[in-house]
Design a protein around this motif. Structure first.
Motif, PDB file in Angstrom:
ATOM      1  N   UNK A  53       0.849  -1.087   0.007  1.00 31.46           N
ATOM      2  CA  UNK A  53       0.010  -0.232   0.029  1.00 31.46           C
ATOM      3  C   UNK A  53       0.879   1.176   0.041  1.00 31.46           C
ATOM      4  N   UNK A  54       2.192   1.430   0.574  1.00 27.67           N
ATOM      5  CA  UNK A  54       2.889   2.590   0.571  1.00 27.67           C
ATOM      6  C   UNK A  54       3.445   2.939  -0.919  1.00 27.67           C
ATOM      7  N   UNK A  55       3.028   4.092  -1.093  1.00 28.26           N
ATOM      8  CA  UNK A  55       3.759   4.505  -2.454  1.00 28.26           C
ATOM      9  C   UNK A  55       3.653   3.866  -3.682  1.00 28.26           C
ATOM     10  N   UNK A  57       1.015   2.367  -6.919  1.00 29.49           N
ATOM     11  CA  UNK A  57       0.241   3.037  -7.958  1.00 29.49           C
ATOM     12  C   UNK A  57      -1.312   3.505  -7.519  1.00 29.49           C
ATOM     13  N   UNK A  58      -1.858   2.757  -6.537  1.00 34.79           N
ATOM     14  CA  UNK A  58      -3.440   2.976  -5.830  1.00 34.79           C
ATOM     15  C   UNK A  58      -3.165   4.202  -5.071  1.00 34.79           C
ATOM     16  N   UNK A  59      -1.974   4.430  -4.685  1.00 30.40           N
ATOM     17  CA  UNK A  59      -2.118   5.887  -4.056  1.00 30.40           C
ATOM     18  C   UNK A  59      -1.955   6.971  -4.940  1.00 30.40           C
ATOM     19  N   UNK A  60      -1.245   7.037  -6.175  1.00 36.72           N
ATOM     20  CA  UNK A  60      -1.316   7.995  -7.199  1.00 36.72           C
ATOM     21  C   UNK A  60      -2.804   8.053  -7.767  1.00 36.72           C
ATOM     22  N   UNK A  61      -3.482   6.854  -7.925  1.00 42.23           N
ATOM     23  CA  UNK A  61      -4.866   6.874  -8.365  1.00 42.23           C
ATOM     24  C   UNK A  61      -5.711   7.737  -7.400  1.00 42.23           C
ATOM     25  N   UNK A  62      -5.741   7.338  -5.988  1.00 43.52           N
ATOM     26  CA  UNK A  62      -6.400   7.746  -4.994  1.00 43.52           C
ATOM     27  C   UNK A  62      -6.068   9.349  -4.869  1.00 43.52           C
ATOM     28  N   UNK A  63      -4.782   9.768  -5.240  1.00 44.75           N
ATOM     29  CA  UNK A  63      -4.551  11.356  -5.218  1.00 44.75           C
ATOM     30  C   UNK A  63      -5.221  12.114  -6.297  1.00 44.75           C
ATOM     31  N   UNK A  64      -4.979  11.319  -7.689  1.00 50.77           N
ATOM     32  CA  UNK A  64      -5.631  12.023  -8.672  1.00 50.77           C
ATOM     33  C   UNK A  64      -7.202  12.152  -8.706  1.00 50.77           C
ATOM     34  N   UNK A  65      -7.841  11.101  -8.058  1.00 48.81           N
ATOM     35  CA  UNK A  65      -9.405  11.062  -7.859  1.00 48.81           C
ATOM     36  C   UNK A  65      -9.534  12.261  -6.928  1.00 48.81           C
ATOM     37  N   UNK A  66      -9.047  12.477  -5.805  1.00 48.81           N
ATOM     38  CA  UNK A  66      -9.486  13.381  -4.776  1.00 48.81           C
ATOM     39  C   UNK A  66      -9.003  14.875  -5.459  1.00 48.81           C
ATOM     40  N   UNK A  81      -4.873  -4.046  -1.053  1.00 47.69           N
ATOM     41  CA  UNK A  81      -3.706  -4.276  -1.652  1.00 47.69           C
ATOM     42  C   UNK A  81      -2.826  -5.438  -0.840  1.00 47.69           C
ATOM     43  N   UNK A  82      -1.767  -5.792  -1.353  1.00 44.53           N
ATOM     44  CA  UNK A  82      -1.112  -6.905  -0.503  1.00 44.53           C
ATOM     45  C   UNK A  82      -0.640  -6.301   0.810  1.00 44.53           C
ATOM     46  N   UNK A  83      -0.663  -7.159   1.600  1.00 47.23           N
ATOM     47  CA  UNK A  83      -0.247  -7.023   3.125  1.00 47.23           C
ATOM     48  C   UNK A  83       1.089  -6.111   3.004  1.00 47.23           C
ATOM     49  N   UNK A  84       1.165  -5.352   4.075  1.00 46.48           N
ATOM     50  CA  UNK A  84       2.467  -4.426   4.102  1.00 46.48           C
ATOM     51  C   UNK A  84       3.262  -5.015   4.937  1.00 46.48           C
ATOM     52  N   UNK A  85       3.839  -6.379   4.318  1.00 43.65           N
ATOM     53  CA  UNK A  85       4.988  -7.388   4.767  1.00 43.65           C
ATOM     54  C   UNK A  85       5.749  -7.887   3.754  1.00 43.65           C
ATOM     55  N   UNK A  86       7.014  -8.321   3.875  1.00 47.97           N
ATOM     56  CA  UNK A  86       7.472  -9.079   3.009  1.00 47.97           C
ATOM     57  C   UNK A  86       6.508 -10.434   2.447  1.00 47.97           C
ATOM     58  N   UNK A  87       6.496 -10.824   1.264  1.00 50.56           N
ATOM     59  CA  UNK A  87       5.857 -11.896   0.580  1.00 50.56           C
ATOM     60  C   UNK A  87       6.356 -13.188   0.984  1.00 50.56           C
ATOM     61  N   UNK A  88       5.760 -14.027   1.283  1.00 46.25           N
ATOM     62  CA  UNK A  88       6.575 -15.433   1.485  1.00 46.25           C
ATOM     63  C   UNK A  88       6.093 -16.215   0.453  1.00 46.25           C
ATOM     64  N   UNK A  89       6.966 -17.517   0.445  1.00 51.78           N
ATOM     65  CA  UNK A  89       7.064 -18.539  -0.625  1.00 51.78           C
ATOM     66  C   UNK A  89       5.797 -19.491  -0.286  1.00 51.78           C
ATOM     67  N   UNK A  90       5.468 -19.638   0.968  1.00 53.52           N
ATOM     68  CA  UNK A  90       4.468 -20.733   0.951  1.00 53.52           C
ATOM     69  C   UNK A  90       3.044 -20.360   0.525  1.00 53.52           C
TER      70      UNK A  90
END
Length: 116
Positions: A53-55, A57-66, A81-90
């Motif tokens: 979620x941080x920085x 494309x969805x942040x940019x879209x939200x900015x343009x929409x507002x 969005x994806x969880x704000x954590x490293x993505x696992x392999x499992x």
């Protein structure tokens, strides 16, 4: 994420909720007029994205929409969005971290003020 978005739209259609899905084929240039025109029709926006979620494309879209379509919104812009954590392999941990149809449907219902 198009499969997730289209799957969620199909599930919502079963409940009488019509969702417009936009496939942004490019992010540069970002097709802001298409997004704004959709908001003018639906008065809502849920962004489904596989990125953190941080920085994102969805942040940019939200900015343009507002900036360009705030007056047309009847609910806050929401992002899944994806969880704000490293993505696992499992596979089970990847499934828990990325957006899916069920969570997307739930978020759209929240934006529609339907908590079923």
């Amino acid at each position: 994420m198009m499969k997730v978005a289209l799957g969620a739209a199909a599930e919502l259609e079963k409940e009488g909720i019509s969702a417009e899905v936009i496939d942004l084929r490019t992010i540069r240039p970002l097709d802001v007029p298409t997004i704004v025109n959709s908001i003018k029709k639906t008065n809502r926006l849920v962004i489904v994205e596989e990125q953190w979620p941080f920085a994102s494309v969805s942040s940019e879209i939200a900015y343009n929409v507002q900036k360009d379509a705030f007056d047309y919104l009847d609910a806050p812009v929401r992002r899944i969005t994806a969880a704000d954590a490293p993505l696992h392999y499992a596979p089970n941990l990847v499934a828990a971290a990325l957006p899916d149809v069920a969570r997307t449907v739930k978020l759209v219902k929240e934006v529609m003020y339907q908590k079923k």
